[in-house]
Design an enzyme around this catalytic site. Sequence first.
Site, short mmCIF file in Angstrom:
data_model
loop_
_atom_site.label_atom_id
_atom_site.label_comp_id
_atom_site.label_asym_id
_atom_site.label_seq_id
_atom_site.Cartn_x
_atom_site.Cartn_y
_atom_site.Cartn_z
N GLU A 147 -14.62 36.54 59.70
CA GLU A 147 -14.03 36.78 61.16
C GLU A 147 -14.71 37.79 62.08
O GLU A 147 -15.30 38.63 61.52
CB GLU A 147 -12.62 37.43 60.86
CG GLU A 147 -11.20 36.58 60.55
CD GLU A 147 -9.97 37.15 60.56
OE1 GLU A 147 -9.80 38.22 61.19
OE2 GLU A 147 -9.31 36.92 59.52
N GLN A 188 0.08 33.23 62.30
CA GLN A 188 -0.13 33.18 63.74
C GLN A 188 -0.32 32.01 64.63
O GLN A 188 -0.14 31.98 65.81
CB GLN A 188 -1.82 33.86 63.51
CG GLN A 188 -1.78 35.39 63.35
CD GLN A 188 -3.09 36.09 63.09
OE1 GLN A 188 -3.68 35.93 62.15
NE2 GLN A 188 -3.57 36.65 64.09
N GLU A 212 -8.01 40.78 54.12
CA GLU A 212 -7.94 41.91 54.43
C GLU A 212 -6.92 42.99 53.84
O GLU A 212 -5.77 43.37 54.17
CB GLU A 212 -7.59 42.19 56.10
CG GLU A 212 -8.77 41.49 56.81
CD GLU A 212 -8.42 41.64 58.22
OE1 GLU A 212 -7.36 42.27 58.79
OE2 GLU A 212 -9.25 41.12 59.02
N TYR A 223 -15.31 43.63 63.15
CA TYR A 223 -14.68 43.80 64.74
C TYR A 223 -15.40 44.99 65.40
O TYR A 223 -15.63 44.98 66.33
CB TYR A 223 -13.36 43.81 64.65
CG TYR A 223 -12.59 42.58 64.31
CD1 TYR A 223 -12.44 41.81 65.36
CD2 TYR A 223 -12.16 42.05 62.95
CE1 TYR A 223 -11.88 40.45 65.23
CE2 TYR A 223 -11.60 40.86 62.99
CZ TYR A 223 -11.55 39.98 63.85
OH TYR A 223 -10.85 39.01 63.57
N ARG A 261 -11.78 27.77 58.72
CA ARG A 261 -11.06 28.66 57.70
C ARG A 261 -9.33 28.90 58.19
O ARG A 261 -9.16 29.18 59.41
CB ARG A 261 -11.59 29.99 57.63
CG ARG A 261 -10.83 31.10 56.81
CD ARG A 261 -11.61 32.65 56.70
NE ARG A 261 -10.84 33.52 56.11
CZ ARG A 261 -10.19 34.54 56.43
NH1 ARG A 261 -10.68 34.99 57.81
NH2 ARG A 261 -9.49 35.16 55.89
N HIS A 291 -2.79 35.51 53.63
CA HIS A 291 -3.14 36.06 55.02
C HIS A 291 -1.79 36.62 55.43
O HIS A 291 -1.31 36.17 56.37
CB HIS A 291 -3.68 35.09 55.98
CG HIS A 291 -4.35 36.02 56.94
ND1 HIS A 291 -5.70 35.46 57.59
CD2 HIS A 291 -3.93 36.89 58.01
CE1 HIS A 291 -6.07 36.23 58.64
NE2 HIS A 291 -5.17 36.93 59.04
O1 IFM Z 1 -5.62 38.47 64.04
C1 IFM Z 1 -6.03 39.45 63.13
C2 IFM Z 1 -6.27 38.62 61.85
O2 IFM Z 1 -5.18 37.92 61.52
C3 IFM Z 1 -7.01 39.62 60.71
N1 IFM Z 1 -8.11 40.07 61.22
C4 IFM Z 1 -7.99 40.67 62.56
C5 IFM Z 1 -7.65 39.82 63.86
C6 IFM Z 1 -7.63 40.53 65.00
O3 IFM Z 1 -6.81 41.50 64.79
#
Ligand code: IFM
Length: 451
Positions: A359, A17, A163, A291, A74, A118
């Site tokens: 996160e 990312q 995840e 989230y 992280r 990831h």
């Molecule tokens: O951007 C993602 C991340 O890579 C993994 N968790 C959720 C984030 C937001 O969608």
Amino acid sequence: MQLPRDFVIGTATASYQIEGATTEDGRGPSIWDTFAATPGAIVDGSDGSVADDHYHRYADDVALMADLGVDAYRFSIAWPRIQPDGTGKPLQAGIDFYRRLAETLLERDITPWATLYHWDLPQALEDQGGWLNRDTAERFAEYSALVQDGLGDLVTNWITLNEPWCSAFLGYASGVHAPGKQLGSRAAYAAHHLLLGHGLATQALRRDADATVGITLNLYSVRPAGESPEDVDAARRIDGLGNRFFLEPVLAGRYPADVLDDLGEQRWFAERADDLTTIKQPLDFFGINYYSLHTVAAGTPTGDQAAAPTANPGSDDVIFVDTGAPKTGMGWEIHPDGLVDVIRQTHAYAPELPIYITENGSAWPDEIVDGAVADPDRQQYLEDHLAACEQAVDEGLPLAGYFAWSLLDNYEWAFGYSRRFGIVYVDYETQVRTVKQSGRWLQQFLAGRKG
Ligand code: IFM
């Protein structure tokens, strides 16, 4: 806010990312390079080849974090930088990049937390079946040991997987993530091999007595829309596949029987029951990415939900209900209280285990105006979720830290660059970074804690 003084507050990112430089220094192609090049896969047609150019700007980004005053960072290691084909000797240039990053963090008193996976699987491994191939779990453990050999003197906090629900069910069921397969309940085989990889990698990392090892799951609090048995069952299913299907093997050494029934995959999993002793490894901490929460009802989805291929095989007859609560720019409802729910749920399986929110964050349509970014919604989200952390701590739950997603605006997977999660704005043309109002708020909050 009265979070304990040793409560860790950091920021998080992931390799594909932010890094860019996808063809530099021998890095091999990953499944995300391939997927992003597939017409129609990414909303804006973009890829991670430049992203935030963090590969070249990491020192400035660490300086930015030091200025913000975070305790920890992280990040994730790109497997194809270490093993371009997913096997064999490690590439020194890849190890060296992460050594430079970790050294720079330590010089600034920021503790490195490395995630080993990831989502950027070497494409060469996908060509052999990817996570549907049991061998990928063995390859992952081998790679994890190589990374530890190269970085273990600098990094002790390891997260095996990020995840795995997304890797398995977005990657192999709905196909909205790489590698873009739509295999229905067979996606659960990918989940099993990911979890086996977690167990094997954890065993490998234990060669170093200093290693602190955990895994990160994305958990949702799941609530039935009504009291009918059908709605309650819909909640059981979504909580089952999204949460318990990962929590239980990792923390209790079993798969939930009801979920195997929903999937119609009892036999395949029974034949692999012995793997559960490998999957359930003693851990040092547990990571949760939180989230939003899901409110669900029984019924036949319509509109967008019906059109999208399901990420919940075996549970297609579940409707994700819009409760009318405020939503972020991802369309995700904002429910800080759900954060405490998922901590309680995890804690019930492993009362001694420290938990970290690895996160949490929100996307908003940010704009630079006169050199500044006003993002009051993100600031509020951050404040409210930190307050939920405080509530968890006050309840006696062993919550030990929080990582804001994300340090920088970045490549939001199938959404490309169209969604901004950073507390720091990135101008993708110039790569100039601008700390947003939410980032300044966090900076003041951190400064206040340090007195
Ligand atoms: O951007 C993602 C991340 O890579 C993994 N968790 C959720 C984030 C937001 O969608």
